[in-house]
Design an enzyme around this catalytic site. Sequence first.
Site, PDB file in Angstrom:
ATOM      1  N   TYR A  99      -1.650   0.346  10.803  1.00 30.50           N
ATOM      2  CA  TYR A  99      -1.838  -0.103   9.423  1.00 30.50           C
ATOM      3  C   TYR A  99      -0.619   0.274   8.590  1.00 30.50           C
ATOM      4  CZ  TYR A  99      -3.543  -0.647   4.692  1.00 30.50           C
ATOM      5  OH  TYR A  99      -3.675  -1.010   3.375  1.00 30.50           O
ATOM      6  N   SER A 132       0.852  -1.194   0.000  1.00 27.52           N
ATOM      7  CA  SER A 132       0.000   0.000   0.000  1.00 27.52           C
ATOM      8  C   SER A 132       0.882   1.236   0.000  1.00 27.52           C
ATOM      9  CB  SER A 132      -0.892   0.005   1.250  1.00 27.52           C
ATOM     10  OG  SER A 132      -1.546   1.246   1.410  1.00 27.52           O
TER      11      SER A 132
END
Length: 252
Positions: free
Chosen positions: A153, A140
């Site tokens: 995250y 990501s």
Amino acid sequence: MSKIAFITGASSGFGKACAEKFAANGYNLILNARREDRLNEISNVLKEQYGIQILLRVFDVREQQAVSDAVTSLHDEWKAIDVLVNNAGLALGRDYFEEADLDDWNIMVDTNIKGFAYVAKAVSQLMVLRKQGHIINMGSVAGKLVYERGNMYCATKSAVDALSHAMRVDMLRHNIKVTAIHPGAAETEFSVVRFKGDETSARNVYAGLQPLTAADVADVIFYTTTLPPHVCINDLVITPTQQADGIYMHRH
């Protein structure tokens, strides 16, 4: 037998889109997810549409033994995995560090780092035997640049970035390709999960943007597998045109 792609998290989002893309290009599929009903539905559609073979493996990547059993129990013809799309992962919560839910942190670490590594290790051992294969790890932009309230995250996706590099280095001697794909804003179930079913908050993430679709990302993933044997894309960031990284976006 046709080429084989093993795709985790295949019941929705990038995983489902990758299943569709690889199926359309004649790959037989090993599909993993926790939701057996969704896997069955996807499998039935793809087998009817493309005439391919599909093997389902229902397990949670967080369960080390389940991952190992799912891979080691494959029949020999299914062990010749050409591509692993190591996609299963999630984000939970958008809280400030000191306010974060520890259960959210534990689930993300167990899924995005440990589960991710369990799958890659199990499948890579089969690829090593054949001295060929391509591991595609879903990262990501959050692993490239930390943003406010991204904390754990971002940390897990930074780990995916580092582990992908480590795999690439360690797999050199086995002729195995490793590609890390780092998507930006993409409209899938991702934000609904992150906001724990709050669809209004999930939609607001994409307000004023034309985000990526899961199919956009699947197209890029498949492209990386079509290059000559001597060519490997190691690391690739893909964002909407309106997004530069994990922070900077131009919303209309």
